[in-house]
Design a protein around this motif. Sequence first.
Motif, PDB file in Angstrom:
ATOM      1  N   TRP A 127      -5.915   5.695  -0.584  1.00 25.53           N
ATOM      2  CA  TRP A 127      -6.927   6.535   0.069  1.00 25.53           C
ATOM      3  C   TRP A 127      -8.303   6.330  -0.557  1.00 25.53           C
ATOM      4  O   TRP A 127      -9.311   6.330   0.152  1.00 25.53           O
ATOM      5  CB  TRP A 127      -6.522   8.002  -0.014  1.00 25.53           C
ATOM      6  N   LEU A 128      -8.344   6.153  -1.875  1.00 23.87           N
ATOM      7  CA  LEU A 128      -9.623   5.883  -2.525  1.00 23.87           C
ATOM      8  C   LEU A 128     -10.214   4.564  -2.042  1.00 23.87           C
ATOM      9  O   LEU A 128     -11.423   4.478  -1.768  1.00 23.87           O
ATOM     10  CB  LEU A 128      -9.455   5.861  -4.048  1.00 23.87           C
ATOM     11  N   ARG A 129      -9.366   3.550  -1.916  1.00 22.88           N
ATOM     12  CA  ARG A 129      -9.870   2.265  -1.421  1.00 22.88           C
ATOM     13  C   ARG A 129     -10.392   2.394   0.004  1.00 22.88           C
ATOM     14  O   ARG A 129     -11.422   1.782   0.364  1.00 22.88           O
ATOM     15  CB  ARG A 129      -8.771   1.198  -1.502  1.00 22.88           C
TER      16      ARG A 129
ATOM     17  N   GLU B  15     -12.915   0.928  -4.846  1.00 28.29           N
ATOM     18  CA  GLU B  15     -11.934  -0.115  -5.144  1.00 28.29           C
ATOM     19  C   GLU B  15     -11.381  -0.021  -6.557  1.00 28.29           C
ATOM     20  O   GLU B  15     -10.321  -0.573  -6.842  1.00 28.29           O
ATOM     21  CB  GLU B  15     -12.562  -1.497  -4.932  1.00 28.29           C
ATOM     22  N   GLU B  16     -12.096   0.660  -7.444  1.00 29.65           N
ATOM     23  CA  GLU B  16     -11.684   0.715  -8.840  1.00 29.65           C
ATOM     24  C   GLU B  16     -11.576   2.167  -9.297  1.00 29.65           C
ATOM     25  O   GLU B  16     -12.156   3.079  -8.695  1.00 29.65           O
ATOM     26  CB  GLU B  16     -12.692  -0.016  -9.730  1.00 29.65           C
ATOM     27  N   VAL B  17     -10.824   2.361 -10.368  1.00 34.53           N
ATOM     28  CA  VAL B  17     -10.773   3.653 -11.061  1.00 34.53           C
ATOM     29  C   VAL B  17     -11.156   3.414 -12.518  1.00 34.53           C
ATOM     30  O   VAL B  17     -10.920   2.332 -13.057  1.00 34.53           O
ATOM     31  CB  VAL B  17      -9.379   4.313 -10.970  1.00 34.53           C
ATOM     32  N   TRP B  18     -11.773   4.418 -13.137  1.00 31.34           N
ATOM     33  CA  TRP B  18     -12.236   4.226 -14.518  1.00 31.34           C
ATOM     34  C   TRP B  18     -11.202   4.678 -15.551  1.00 31.34           C
ATOM     35  O   TRP B  18     -11.357   4.411 -16.744  1.00 31.34           O
ATOM     36  CB  TRP B  18     -13.575   4.894 -14.756  1.00 31.34           C
ATOM     37  N   SER B  19     -10.161   5.349 -15.095  1.00 32.95           N
ATOM     38  CA  SER B  19      -9.007   5.683 -15.922  1.00 32.95           C
ATOM     39  C   SER B  19      -7.806   5.711 -14.994  1.00 32.95           C
ATOM     40  O   SER B  19      -7.969   5.716 -13.773  1.00 32.95           O
ATOM     41  CB  SER B  19      -9.198   7.036 -16.614  1.00 32.95           C
ATOM     42  N   ILE B  20      -6.623   5.741 -15.535  1.00 33.13           N
ATOM     43  CA  ILE B  20      -5.448   5.720 -14.669  1.00 33.13           C
ATOM     44  C   ILE B  20      -5.406   6.964 -13.785  1.00 33.13           C
ATOM     45  O   ILE B  20      -5.992   7.996 -14.109  1.00 33.13           O
ATOM     46  CB  ILE B  20      -4.138   5.615 -15.484  1.00 33.13           C
ATOM     47  N   THR B  21      -4.717   6.851 -12.661  1.00 30.14           N
ATOM     48  CA  THR B  21      -4.441   8.023 -11.836  1.00 30.14           C
ATOM     49  C   THR B  21      -3.218   8.716 -12.426  1.00 30.14           C
ATOM     50  O   THR B  21      -2.117   8.183 -12.398  1.00 30.14           O
ATOM     51  CB  THR B  21      -4.166   7.606 -10.384  1.00 30.14           C
ATOM     52  N   ASN B  22      -3.460   9.885 -13.000  1.00 30.46           N
ATOM     53  CA  ASN B  22      -2.367  10.647 -13.614  1.00 30.46           C
ATOM     54  C   ASN B  22      -1.634  11.454 -12.559  1.00 30.46           C
ATOM     55  O   ASN B  22      -2.258  12.142 -11.752  1.00 30.46           O
ATOM     56  CB  ASN B  22      -2.913  11.614 -14.669  1.00 30.46           C
ATOM     57  N   VAL B  23      -0.310  11.381 -12.590  1.00 24.76           N
ATOM     58  CA  VAL B  23       0.539  12.222 -11.746  1.00 24.76           C
ATOM     59  C   VAL B  23       1.674  12.724 -12.627  1.00 24.76           C
ATOM     60  O   VAL B  23       2.320  11.927 -13.318  1.00 24.76           O
ATOM     61  CB  VAL B  23       1.110  11.453 -10.541  1.00 24.76           C
ATOM     62  N   GLY B  24       1.906  14.032 -12.615  1.00 28.37           N
ATOM     63  CA  GLY B  24       2.994  14.601 -13.405  1.00 28.37           C
ATOM     64  C   GLY B  24       3.729  15.660 -12.619  1.00 28.37           C
ATOM     65  O   GLY B  24       3.106  16.589 -12.104  1.00 28.37           O
ATOM     66  N   PHE B  25       5.030  15.518 -12.500  1.00 27.96           N
ATOM     67  CA  PHE B  25       5.856  16.465 -11.739  1.00 27.96           C
ATOM     68  C   PHE B  25       6.767  17.268 -12.678  1.00 27.96           C
ATOM     69  O   PHE B  25       7.378  16.721 -13.603  1.00 27.96           O
ATOM     70  CB  PHE B  25       6.748  15.734 -10.738  1.00 27.96           C
TER      71      PHE B  25
ATOM     72  N   ASP C 297     -21.587   1.892  -6.109  1.00 31.94           N
ATOM     73  CA  ASP C 297     -22.830   1.874  -6.878  1.00 31.94           C
ATOM     74  C   ASP C 297     -22.629   2.352  -8.315  1.00 31.94           C
ATOM     75  O   ASP C 297     -23.602   2.621  -9.033  1.00 31.94           O
ATOM     76  CB  ASP C 297     -23.927   2.686  -6.187  1.00 31.94           C
ATOM     77  N   GLY C 298     -21.358   2.445  -8.734  1.00 30.02           N
ATOM     78  CA  GLY C 298     -21.083   2.659 -10.152  1.00 30.02           C
ATOM     79  C   GLY C 298     -20.990   4.087 -10.631  1.00 30.02           C
ATOM     80  O   GLY C 298     -20.886   4.326 -11.842  1.00 30.02           O
TER      81      GLY C 298
ATOM     82  N   ALA D 173     -21.678  12.160  -4.033  1.00 34.98           N
ATOM     83  CA  ALA D 173     -20.856  11.456  -3.049  1.00 34.98           C
ATOM     84  C   ALA D 173     -19.492  11.072  -3.613  1.00 34.98           C
ATOM     85  O   ALA D 173     -18.458  11.280  -2.969  1.00 34.98           O
ATOM     86  CB  ALA D 173     -21.595  10.219  -2.544  1.00 34.98           C
ATOM     87  N   VAL D 174     -19.454  10.504  -4.816  1.00 37.58           N
ATOM     88  CA  VAL D 174     -18.166  10.071  -5.362  1.00 37.58           C
ATOM     89  C   VAL D 174     -17.301  11.275  -5.725  1.00 37.58           C
ATOM     90  O   VAL D 174     -16.072  11.226  -5.573  1.00 37.58           O
ATOM     91  CB  VAL D 174     -18.359   9.130  -6.572  1.00 37.58           C
TER      92      VAL D 174
END
Length: 218
Positions: free
Chosen positions: A45-47, A52-62, A94-95, A13-14
């Motif tokens: 969009w994730l929220r 509600e949380e991320v386990w590492s940063i959201t990486n974006v590179g252009f 649920d983690g 699901a996740v």
Amino acid sequence: MSSLPDVPEGLVAVQRIAIEVAERAATTAEPGMTEIELRDLVEGWLRERGCEEVWSITNVGFDARSTICFPDQPPTENRLVALGHVDLHPVSPDGWWGDCTRTFSLGADPEHERALAAVHEIHAATLARARPGMGARELYEGAHAAIGAAGYRLLDPWSNIGHSLRQGSAYDEKFIDATNDRPMWGAWAIEPFLGNDEFGVKVEDVVWFGRDACTVLR
């Protein structure tokens, strides 16, 4: 052979959420958008999907920063011209942890298109070679050789093409690299990241190494 359950429903699901949001970001990105703006959209969009949380940063590179995808390099005010990626890490209520990267091109440069075709081909071949209990190093070696044969180099700063993943943690079984002979069971993120000095392209999906087969979570 290791005794493992079927693919956990929470992981499926996740990861579906991760893919959906990453692909939405890839189709939403437009010229002039900053990396921070796309990051903020992704996390919103994730929220909306309950993460509600991320386990590492959201990486974006252009563009020139598409060669960078690492937790200590957060998105910047750099504006999109032609090529970019987004790498996101949602945590479900649920983690369970998801992990997905998508690279997008605005079609302005044939070299970008060639690299994208190469990374998708290498990624597909790597997924196809996955089998339960194989050594991580074996999977790495095939992908690494294919990257070189295509005329690119591996851009990951730790020289790997992925890592293990569990409910609530990552990296417990280390990385898919030249030093790891551990058998692959359970969830692993497979993420070839290739390119040159000017740009990089990356694709990432999660594979479940089960008792009898490997399942790509999509």
